[in-house]
Design an enzyme around this catalytic site. Structure first.
Site, PDB file in Angstrom:
ATOM      1  N   GLU A 284       0.844  -1.201   0.000  1.00  0.00           N
ATOM      2  CA  GLU A 284       0.000   0.000   0.000  1.00  0.00           C
ATOM      3  C   GLU A 284       0.881   1.252   0.000  1.00  0.00           C
ATOM      4  O   GLU A 284       1.854   1.339   0.747  1.00  0.00           O
ATOM      5  CB  GLU A 284      -0.890  -0.010   1.245  1.00  0.00           C
ATOM      6  N   LYS A 362      -9.742   2.347  -3.073  1.00  0.00           N
ATOM      7  CA  LYS A 362     -10.149   1.788  -1.774  1.00  0.00           C
ATOM      8  C   LYS A 362     -11.533   2.298  -1.379  1.00  0.00           C
ATOM      9  O   LYS A 362     -11.776   3.509  -1.339  1.00  0.00           O
ATOM     10  CB  LYS A 362      -9.106   2.167  -0.714  1.00  0.00           C
ATOM     11  N   CYS A 414      -5.268  -2.874   2.662  1.00  0.00           N
ATOM     12  CA  CYS A 414      -5.025  -2.793   4.099  1.00  0.00           C
ATOM     13  C   CYS A 414      -6.267  -3.147   4.927  1.00  0.00           C
ATOM     14  O   CYS A 414      -6.681  -4.293   4.970  1.00  0.00           O
ATOM     15  CB  CYS A 414      -4.502  -1.398   4.445  1.00  0.00           C
TER      16      CYS A 414
END
Length: 562
Positions: A284, A362, A414
């Site tokens: 990430e 995301k 994540c």
């Protein structure tokens, strides 16, 4: 003395809860404690009053989550206080509801209330993962992440099945203790041997049900594990996951250039040692400057040069790359929208120079540190977050599925792989592998990395798809489609992991993929039903008694006047 005993019960409950998960005492967690962690909680609830239950819940929540998530202090000195206070307030409400449940179900037999409280606890665990403040850390089922047999049930129930097994085991022992304690002679409560045998007799049916449940979980787990090898056989893709051990607290061009140089060096070493590698995964925000933005705008010569060198390396390597990076997009609004993104570069599909990557944005951002949607409601807090050590992103909206070198995969970024319902949406869209990219290096904590992994393994077990994890500092690894961890890297070290990921051409969706979080939804329905069935008769009896009392007073008043 009563308060001292209650205090010891609540403290022991918080300690058992936190130690069952990966932590500073037991790095991988002591899973067996997950089956016992709520015994002190259920017994203490039975002891306290309705007026004081919330205070004990406040103390329990603060202590248990302080011990579990102590590493939040590494992100920001205020984070640990705000986070612990939030969970303390949440468990204060839960304890009050647990006490109401105890009051409803313990009138005839104290041993009945722990089972109702267990159902309420299961519902609480599910609800706390929902909404803007949704947080999956601390779900008791995750304490069993190292038990390959138990976690296979996630393909049926999600993590909620394992969680229910843990919670109801605690409820059984709590019920046994409370039943034995209430059987003392002459109103004197004790745990005499004969009381224990009498309580055991009264708990025979729950004991049989619990034993049968464990047998089902173990037998089903063994059967599913035996089939994993067959599903993994066949075509596979060699993937290299890079762990560059960056320091999240350091910023500036020199740091970004060093990180990119380390990532390229580790990738070259992985490819040289394993020429069969076709897909390389970086963590990430592995590259901090937005690649596409700087290449197109060319406003910073140093950043443009660094990005061109990176693109040149990827083009010459002939491999596909997944890279965590920021995407800055002008959507015609007041500001340019920044996305925490995963970029796929594959010369077999798109240009690498100029960059034309496929992107995933995301969707589930971390509250407060990545996302705060209440600018108009709390403008001062919003401004404070912008001024602090945070980067507020724009959330994505599409459960993107990439296809590269014969593998269809999605990239939960994540925090996202801690939510089963989100990862399920990727699989329903066609993903046959999870490629998780994470950066937990800010925590400076091994337990934080392992707690994240403990949730990640359930996503593979739930959906029967493998996972590869590329993390900035740990734990980089391969997780097979049954949730078993392979090729686990050491945390906080520069390293890479190479694994062969099976290509699932004949994928068959699990029950969880088909129906999602059906178990907690059923638990909510059952809880509501039993509350209605239990509360309504009590309300009716009180009303009937009140009416009877009023009718009996009228004749006496009439006789007195006469």
């Amino acid at each position: 003395m009563k308060h001292v005993k209650t205090l010891l019960l609540v403290i022991s409950g918080a300690v058992l809860f936190s130690f069952s998960h990966p932590g500073f005492i037991f790095e991988n967690g002591l899973g067996v404690l997950g089956f016992l962690a709520l015994i002190p909680v259920f017994i203490s609830i039975h002891r306290v009053s309705l007026k004081s239950a919330w205070l004990w819940g406040l103390f329990y929540g603060g202590l248990s989550y302080g011990l579990l998530c102590y590493w939040l202090a590494s992100f920001n000195p205020y984070t640990i206080y705000i986070g612990v206070l939030g969970f303390a307030l949440m468990t204060a409400l839960v304890f009050e509801l647990l006490k109401l449940t105890d009051a409803l179900f313990s009138r005839k037999s104290p041993g009945n209330s722990p089972y109702a409280m267990a159902l309420l606890w299961c519902v609480y665990e599910y609800l706390k993962t929902k909404g803007f403040l949704g947080f999956s850390y601390g779900i008791i089922g995750y304490s069993q992440w190292n038990s390959s047999l138990l976690i296979q049930s996630a393909s049926l129930f999600g993590v909620w099945g394992v969680s229910a097994l843990c919670v109801f085991t605690s409820a059984f022992f709590s019920s046994f203790i409370l039943s034995a304690w209430s059987l003392g002679e002459g109103g004197k409560k004790s745990l005499a041997v004969k009381n224990l045998f009498a309580a055991l007799k009264s708990e025979m049916i729950p004991a049989i049900i619990l034993f049968a449940s464990f047998m089902f979980f173990f037998v089903f787990g063994a059967a599913r594990l035996s089939s994993c090898g067959k599903k993994s056989a066949g075509k596979s893709l060699s993937v290299a996951c890079i762990q560059n051990n960056t320091d999240s607290d350091k910023y500036g061009f020199d740091v970004y250039k060093r990180d990119v140089a380390n990532l390229i060096d580790l990738s070259e070493k992985a490819i040289a040692a394993h020429p069969e590698v076709e897909l390389v995964v970086w963590p990430e925000t592995a590259v901090v400057p937005p690649i596409v933005f700087h290449y197109e705008r060319k406003t910073d010569e140093r950043r443009v040069q660094m990005i061109e060198e990176l693109l040149d390396f990827m083009e010459k390597s002939g491999r596909a790359f997944v890279i965590g990076n920021q995407m800055s997009v002008d959507n015609g609004g007041k500001y340019i929208d920044d996305y925490n993104a995963a970029l796929l570069f594959d010369s077999e599909k798109n240009n690498i120079m100029p960059p034309e990557p496929e992107t995933y944005y995301k969707m589930h951002l971390v509250p407060f540190t990545e996302y705060f949607p209440y600018e108009k409601i709390a403008p001062k807090l919003y401004k404070m977050l912008l001024m602090g050590d945070t980067h507020l992103w724009t959330p994505g909206t599409e459960a993107k599925v990439f296809s590269a070198r014969g593998l269809d995969f999605s990239v939960p970024i994540c925090f996202e792989d801690s939510f089963g319902s989100l990862c399920r949406s990727f699989v329903k869209n066609g993903a046959r592998c999870f490629v998780n990219i994470s950066n937990d290096s800010w925590s400076s904590s091994n337990p934080c990395q392992i707690q994240h992994l403990s949730m990640s393994v359930f996503r593979s077990a739930e959906c029967a798809v493998p996972s590869v994890r590329s993390t900035a500092s740990g734990i980089t690894c391969f997780v097979d489609l049954c949730g078993r961890v392979h090729n686990r890297s050491e945390p906080f070290a520069m390293n890479y992991v190479v694994c062969d990921v099976p290509v699932l051409d004949d994928y068959s969706p699990t029950l969880y993929v088909r129906f999602g979080d059906w178990l907690p939804c059923l638990e909510i329905l059952v809880l509501a039903l039993i509350f209605i069935l239990r509360a309504f008769p009590l309300i009716f009896m009180r009303l009937k008694g009140k009416n009877a009392g009023n009718s009996s007073e009228k004749p006496r008043q009439k006789n007195k006047n006469s």
